[in-house]
Design an enzyme around this catalytic site. Structure first.
Site, PDB file in Angstrom:
ATOM      1  N   TYR A 103     -14.243   4.312 -13.491  1.00 57.55           N
ATOM      2  CA  TYR A 103     -14.138   4.723 -11.364  1.00 57.55           C
ATOM      3  C   TYR A 103     -14.467   6.255 -11.193  1.00 57.55           C
ATOM      4  CZ  TYR A 103     -12.160   0.244 -11.109  1.00 57.55           C
ATOM      5  OH  TYR A 103     -11.468  -1.087 -11.264  1.00 57.55           O
ATOM      6  N   ALA A 114       6.395  -8.952 -12.567  1.00 58.85           N
ATOM      7  CA  ALA A 114       5.788  -8.476 -11.264  1.00 58.85           C
ATOM      8  C   ALA A 114       4.171  -8.638 -11.383  1.00 58.85           C
ATOM      9  CB  ALA A 114       6.273  -7.265 -11.281  1.00 58.85           C
ATOM     10  N   GLU A 115       3.348  -8.788 -10.168  1.00 61.06           N
ATOM     11  CA  GLU A 115       2.378  -8.076 -10.532  1.00 61.06           C
ATOM     12  C   GLU A 115       2.083  -6.865  -9.794  1.00 61.06           C
ATOM     13  OE1 GLU A 115      -0.423 -10.508 -10.960  1.00 61.06           O
ATOM     14  OE2 GLU A 115       1.268 -13.056 -10.702  1.00 61.06           O
ATOM     15  N   PHE A 175      11.946  -7.130 -14.782  1.00 62.71           N
ATOM     16  CA  PHE A 175      10.480  -6.243 -15.035  1.00 62.71           C
ATOM     17  C   PHE A 175       9.320  -6.957 -14.436  1.00 62.71           C
ATOM     18  CE2 PHE A 175      12.516  -5.590 -18.970  1.00 62.71           C
ATOM     19  CZ  PHE A 175      12.458  -4.117 -19.038  1.00 62.71           C
ATOM     20  N   HIS A 199      -8.359   4.599  -4.545  1.00 66.50           N
ATOM     21  CA  HIS A 199      -8.145   4.803  -5.694  1.00 66.50           C
ATOM     22  C   HIS A 199      -6.938   6.737  -5.720  1.00 66.50           C
ATOM     23  CE1 HIS A 199      -9.285   5.612 -10.020  1.00 66.50           C
ATOM     24  NE2 HIS A 199      -7.531   5.247  -9.451  1.00 66.50           N
ATOM     25  N   ARG A 255      -3.752  10.656 -14.818  1.00 62.93           N
ATOM     26  CA  ARG A 255      -2.351   9.742 -15.188  1.00 62.93           C
ATOM     27  C   ARG A 255      -1.484  10.264 -16.037  1.00 62.93           C
ATOM     28  NH1 ARG A 255      -4.492   8.513 -10.554  1.00 62.93           N
ATOM     29  NH2 ARG A 255      -4.616   6.537 -10.081  1.00 62.93           N
ATOM     30  N   THR A 304       2.263 -16.667 -16.207  1.00 64.03           N
ATOM     31  CA  THR A 304       0.877 -16.062 -15.373  1.00 64.03           C
ATOM     32  C   THR A 304      -0.150 -15.330 -16.516  1.00 64.03           C
ATOM     33  OG1 THR A 304       1.340 -14.195 -14.461  1.00 64.03           O
ATOM     34  CG2 THR A 304       2.323 -15.756 -13.780  1.00 64.03           C
ATOM     35  N   TYR A 342      -0.364  -3.734  -4.225  1.00 62.16           N
ATOM     36  CA  TYR A 342       0.211  -3.319  -5.539  1.00 62.16           C
ATOM     37  C   TYR A 342       1.619  -2.760  -4.961  1.00 62.16           C
ATOM     38  CZ  TYR A 342       2.261  -1.698  -9.557  1.00 62.16           C
ATOM     39  OH  TYR A 342       3.641  -1.474 -11.072  1.00 62.16           O
ATOM     40  N   THR A 388       7.556   1.035  -9.931  1.00 61.57           N
ATOM     41  CA  THR A 388       6.270   2.234 -10.641  1.00 61.57           C
ATOM     42  C   THR A 388       7.147   3.310  -9.969  1.00 61.57           C
ATOM     43  OG1 THR A 388       3.524   2.192 -10.517  1.00 61.57           O
ATOM     44  CG2 THR A 388       5.144   1.229  -8.860  1.00 61.57           C
ATOM     45  N   ASP A 389       6.135   4.706 -10.504  1.00 57.74           N
ATOM     46  CA  ASP A 389       5.730   5.840 -10.125  1.00 57.74           C
ATOM     47  C   ASP A 389       4.907   5.331  -8.626  1.00 57.74           C
ATOM     48  OD1 ASP A 389       3.378   5.099 -11.733  1.00 57.74           O
ATOM     49  OD2 ASP A 389       3.278   7.504 -12.387  1.00 57.74           O
ATOM     50  N   GLU A 390       4.210   5.055  -8.979  1.00 58.58           N
ATOM     51  CA  GLU A 390       2.642   4.518  -7.437  1.00 58.58           C
ATOM     52  C   GLU A 390       3.389   4.253  -6.272  1.00 58.58           C
ATOM     53  OE1 GLU A 390      -0.471   2.222  -7.896  1.00 58.58           O
ATOM     54  OE2 GLU A 390      -0.388   2.160 -11.036  1.00 58.58           O
ATOM     55  N   LYS A 420       5.913  -3.016  -4.491  1.00 54.75           N
ATOM     56  CA  LYS A 420       6.575  -3.081  -5.348  1.00 54.75           C
ATOM     57  C   LYS A 420       7.249  -2.122  -4.460  1.00 54.75           C
ATOM     58  CE  LYS A 420       7.351  -3.257  -9.691  1.00 54.75           C
ATOM     59  NZ  LYS A 420       8.203  -3.665 -10.056  1.00 54.75           N
TER      60      LYS A 420
END
Length: 372
Positions: free
Chosen positions: A235, A96-97, A94, A313, A242, A49, A178, A152-154, A182
């Protein structure tokens, strides 16, 4: 304790399927693995992609132990054929979007790839896992089959300024489409170990940076925009924090997790480098001023432009990697100062890699996100 797995442990050759191996972290992992373990078989599956770039792996094409397959992790028939034909014992997942801004614009693709794709891959590997032979353990060292899920840590949500860093037991609280997708994939992977005994491991990493990262992400975006004289969009107030992890340190961590991690476990991977976004951008500007002699605008900090904040955010991420350090003897080796310098130098030297990525599709996306 083993100081360096590759040097002191007895290991057997592995046969890896690396999904998303033409993306940013995946391609760095593939290049790292093929250099570190040249006798292992590595099969890359990537849908190519917008963020996948087969050219990143050009140096591996033609190697006897390397194969590239263009395809989708949602294609169960293809997965079954690959796992069987290649006798895969190790999946490094790995694919992923992964970009929050794109998930806000179009969440459907994130659910399809990250949730449905991971489910399809788990089902295929579960069927394959039920039909041995697989590699047996060797002298208490290397283990046989493993399904490594890179996350991810998100998934943990957002931290306040004085909150402790995320650990492996932090409750999930995803705040974007996202991170929610995940989180869903993480839960599936965990459930397949608990229910079926599938030898899965989950890693949750902080923000990666380094070579071969698509221009939409913060660090390459700043480098490339500075080189072409465009505004550097930041932003909100730029105070979001981060934790930054150099991608090769991440690859080193995945190496030890594959070889010595415990199935059913989760390991957090962080860089111990918490930086405010605006401070990071200022550092990049200083490096660009130093290393790039022909900048259209100098100092390039004059290009910094604060833009409307991202929806939802997250304010701060921070990773506690104590478990990985104490149990598997890994720690990051690259400071953010050195890593950023290496990264800027790479983008300066590799215009032929990133310039073709500034397509009309990318420009359209850029205008949607940053131009009000």
């Amino acid at each position: 304790m083993i100081d360096s797995w590759n040097e002191k442990a007895v290991r057997v050759h592995r046969r890896l399927l690396v999904t998303g191996g033409a993306g940013f972290i995946g391609s760095n992992f593939v290049l790292y693995w093929c250099d570190t373990y040249p006798d292992d078989r590595v099969v890359v599956l990537d849908a190519l992609t917008y963020a996948g770039n087969r050219g990143t792996l050009a140096a591996l094409e033609g190697r006897e132990n390397f194969r590239f397959v263009e395809g989708d992790i949602c294609d169960r028939t293809l997965l079954d054929k690959l796992l069987q034909a290649e006798n895969i014992d190790t999946v490094a997942h790995f694919a992923a979007e992964s970009h929050v801004d794109r998930s806000i614009l179009g969440p459907g693709a994130f659910v399809q790839t990250n949730v449905v794709g991971t489910f399809t891959l788990l089902e295929a590997f579960r069927q394959h896992w039920k039909t041995p032979p697989f590699i047996p353990p060797v002298n208490g060292g290397d283990r046989g089959e493993i399904f490594l899920h890179v996350s991810t840590d998100e998934v943990y949500g957002s931290l306040g300024p004085n909150d402790p860093a995320f650990t492996e037991t932090t409750p999930y609280a995803p705040n974007s489409p996202y991170s929610a997708s995940k989180a869903g994939s993480d839960h599936l992977v965990r459930a397949y170990h608990h229910t079926y005994g599938l030898p899965t491991i989950i890693t949750n990493c902080s923000n990666n940076y380094g070579p071969y990262q698509f221009p939409e992400k913060l660090i390459p975006l700043m480098c490339i925009n500075a080189l072409i004289g465009k505004h550097l969009p930041v932003y909100g107030d730029g105070q979001n924090v981060r934790d930054w992890l150099y991608v090769i340190d991440h690859c080193r961590a995945l190496d030890v997790v594959i070889h010595r991690g415990k199935p059913g476990e989760t390991y957090n991977v962080g860089g111990n480098n918490e930086v405010k976004n605006i401070d990071l951008v200022q550092t990049l500007c200083e490096l660009m001023d130093e290393l790039a002699p022909d900048l259209p605008v100098r100092p390039c900090s004059n290009l910094i432009a604060f833009v409307k904040d991202r929806q939802g955010h997250d304010r701060r991420y921070a990773i506690n990697s104590t478990k990985l350090k104490t149990q598997l003897d890994w720690s990051p080796s690259v400071t953010v100062e050195e890593g950023l310098r290496r990264t800027v130098e790479w983008y300066l030297k590799n215009r032929d890699w990133w310039e073709p990525l500034l397509s009309e599709e990318y420009q359209t996306y850029y205008r949607q996100v940053y131009v009000s």
